[in-house]
Design a protein around this motif. Structure first.
Motif, PDB file in Angstrom:
ATOM      1  N   SER A  81       0.801  -1.223   0.000  1.00  0.00           N
ATOM      2  CA  SER A  81       0.000   0.000   0.000  1.00  0.00           C
ATOM      3  C   SER A  81       0.830   1.267   0.000  1.00  0.00           C
ATOM      4  O   SER A  81       0.325   2.342  -0.355  1.00  0.00           O
ATOM      5  N   GLY A  82       2.081   1.172   0.443  1.00  0.00           N
ATOM      6  CA  GLY A  82       2.892   2.370   0.596  1.00  0.00           C
ATOM      7  C   GLY A  82       2.540   3.162   1.836  1.00  0.00           C
ATOM      8  O   GLY A  82       2.978   4.298   2.005  1.00  0.00           O
ATOM      9  N   ALA A  83       1.742   2.568   2.713  1.00  0.00           N
ATOM     10  CA  ALA A  83       1.336   3.236   3.963  1.00  0.00           C
ATOM     11  C   ALA A  83       1.727   2.368   5.146  1.00  0.00           C
ATOM     12  O   ALA A  83       0.930   2.145   6.066  1.00  0.00           O
ATOM     13  N   VAL A 125      -0.515   1.515   8.470  1.00  0.00           N
ATOM     14  CA  VAL A 125      -1.190   0.215   8.467  1.00  0.00           C
ATOM     15  C   VAL A 125      -0.860  -0.560   9.738  1.00  0.00           C
ATOM     16  O   VAL A 125      -1.748  -1.093  10.415  1.00  0.00           O
ATOM     17  N   ALA A 139      -8.400   3.115  -1.594  1.00  0.00           N
ATOM     18  CA  ALA A 139      -7.693   2.141  -2.429  1.00  0.00           C
ATOM     19  C   ALA A 139      -7.584   0.771  -1.786  1.00  0.00           C
ATOM     20  O   ALA A 139      -7.430  -0.223  -2.477  1.00  0.00           O
ATOM     21  N   LEU A 140      -7.673   0.718  -0.453  1.00  0.00           N
ATOM     22  CA  LEU A 140      -7.577  -0.568   0.226  1.00  0.00           C
ATOM     23  C   LEU A 140      -8.936  -1.218   0.403  1.00  0.00           C
ATOM     24  O   LEU A 140      -9.033  -2.328   0.899  1.00  0.00           O
ATOM     25  N   VAL A 193      -6.202   5.358   7.559  1.00  0.00           N
ATOM     26  CA  VAL A 193      -5.528   4.726   6.422  1.00  0.00           C
ATOM     27  C   VAL A 193      -6.429   4.753   5.194  1.00  0.00           C
ATOM     28  O   VAL A 193      -5.988   5.112   4.091  1.00  0.00           O
ATOM     29  N   LEU A 194      -7.695   4.386   5.365  1.00  0.00           N
ATOM     30  CA  LEU A 194      -8.612   4.384   4.217  1.00  0.00           C
ATOM     31  C   LEU A 194      -8.787   5.776   3.640  1.00  0.00           C
ATOM     32  O   LEU A 194      -8.830   5.958   2.418  1.00  0.00           O
ATOM     33  N   THR A 195      -8.881   6.758   4.516  1.00  0.00           N
ATOM     34  CA  THR A 195      -9.053   8.132   4.054  1.00  0.00           C
ATOM     35  C   THR A 195      -7.813   8.599   3.280  1.00  0.00           C
ATOM     36  O   THR A 195      -7.907   9.192   2.198  1.00  0.00           O
ATOM     37  N   ALA A 196      -6.626   8.296   3.827  1.00  0.00           N
ATOM     38  CA  ALA A 196      -5.377   8.729   3.192  1.00  0.00           C
ATOM     39  C   ALA A 196      -5.154   8.060   1.849  1.00  0.00           C
ATOM     40  O   ALA A 196      -4.593   8.651   0.928  1.00  0.00           O
ATOM     41  N   ARG A 197      -5.630   6.811   1.749  1.00  0.00           N
ATOM     42  CA  ARG A 197      -5.428   6.068   0.511  1.00  0.00           C
ATOM     43  C   ARG A 197      -6.589   6.249  -0.464  1.00  0.00           C
ATOM     44  O   ARG A 197      -6.640   5.608  -1.514  1.00  0.00           O
TER      45      ARG A 197
END
Length: 239
Positions: free
Chosen positions: A173-175, A179, A234-235, A227-231
């Motif tokens: 994910s690059g996070a 994560v 995408a996850l 995480v979901l908001t930042a991505r």
């Protein structure tokens, strides 16, 4: 006590990482790494009021969770209404978990009747844990629920799935740091929460979700949401 089979668990973990949709591998991992977790959990379960009641007079939670007309008649703020929204959004049903677990249930004869009731209760209420914890059925949400479940049950199968799943998502994910923080928060939430295997889900389905979370001592999954908001979602691929 079920004998641990680490090689079987490793093979199943590799298969699960290749195909996160292969739910049967989850149950293979759980069976391979359970050890005495079911025995200890069922002993605790049988000492609770919910456990004692279910052992004397079993109640079919799957029948309730499968009755979408009844769930749809509940108030919009209820646990049951939130559960219905989750399964409709994800396109899942409690029968799918039962089918997947039956594929790897060869050692059930080694469990006592109490252990079977406890193990089935965990399986059948899995998606309700999603509802009350606030973790979705996306890949990160599943890993967070598994980390929460390890804290609750001390089953090493949950620990293995959570760790490998978190590392895979972090790498892809690059996070990574965010994560791992989210999964660690889920584990800590499981330690703080009331013991969900003893929850009277048949009654809680009727309760407001907000009150139920307060009652079960479950806070907001801030790390997961961040995480979901930042991505940008995408996850959020259904697991």
């Amino acid at each position: 006590m079920l004998k641990r089979r680490p090689l079987d668990a490793w093979r199943a973990l590799r298969s699960l990482m290749r195909d996160p949709q292969d739910t049967a591998q989850v149950f293979t991992i759980m069976r391979a790494l359970t050890g005495d977790a079911i025995a200890k959990g069922s002993a605790r379960f049988s000492g609770t009021s919910t456990g004692q009641a279910l052992l004397i007079q079993p109640r079919d939670i799957v029948r309730l969770l499968s009755d979408r007309q009844w769930l749809g008649s509940l108030t919009d703020d209820s646990v049951g209404s939130a559960y219905l929204a989750l399964v409709q959004r994800a396109g899942i049903s409690p029968d799918e978990l039962i089918s997947a677990s039956e594929e790897v249930a060869q050692e059930r004869h080694l469990l006592s009747d109490t252990e079977v009731v406890y193990a089935q209760r965990l399986r059948d209420t899995h998606d309700l844990w999603h509802v009350v914890t606030g973790y979705g059925t996306d890949t990160l949400g599943e890993v967070c629920v598994v980390a929460f479940s390890y804290a609750q049950t001390k089953n090493l199968g949950f620990a293995a799935i959570a760790l490998i799943g978190a590392l895979k998502i972090a790498r892809e994910s690059g996070a990574g740091t965010a994560v791992m923080r989210a999964v660690w928060q889920a584990y800590r939430a499981g330690r703080r929460a009331a013991w969900l295997p003893a929850a009277a889900w048949e009654d809680l389905l009727l309760q407001p979700l907000a009150r139920t979370r307060q009652q079960l001592r479950i806070g907001a999954p801030d790390g997961y949401r961040a995480v979901l908001t930042a991505r940008g979602g995408a996850l959020a691929q259904a697991a």
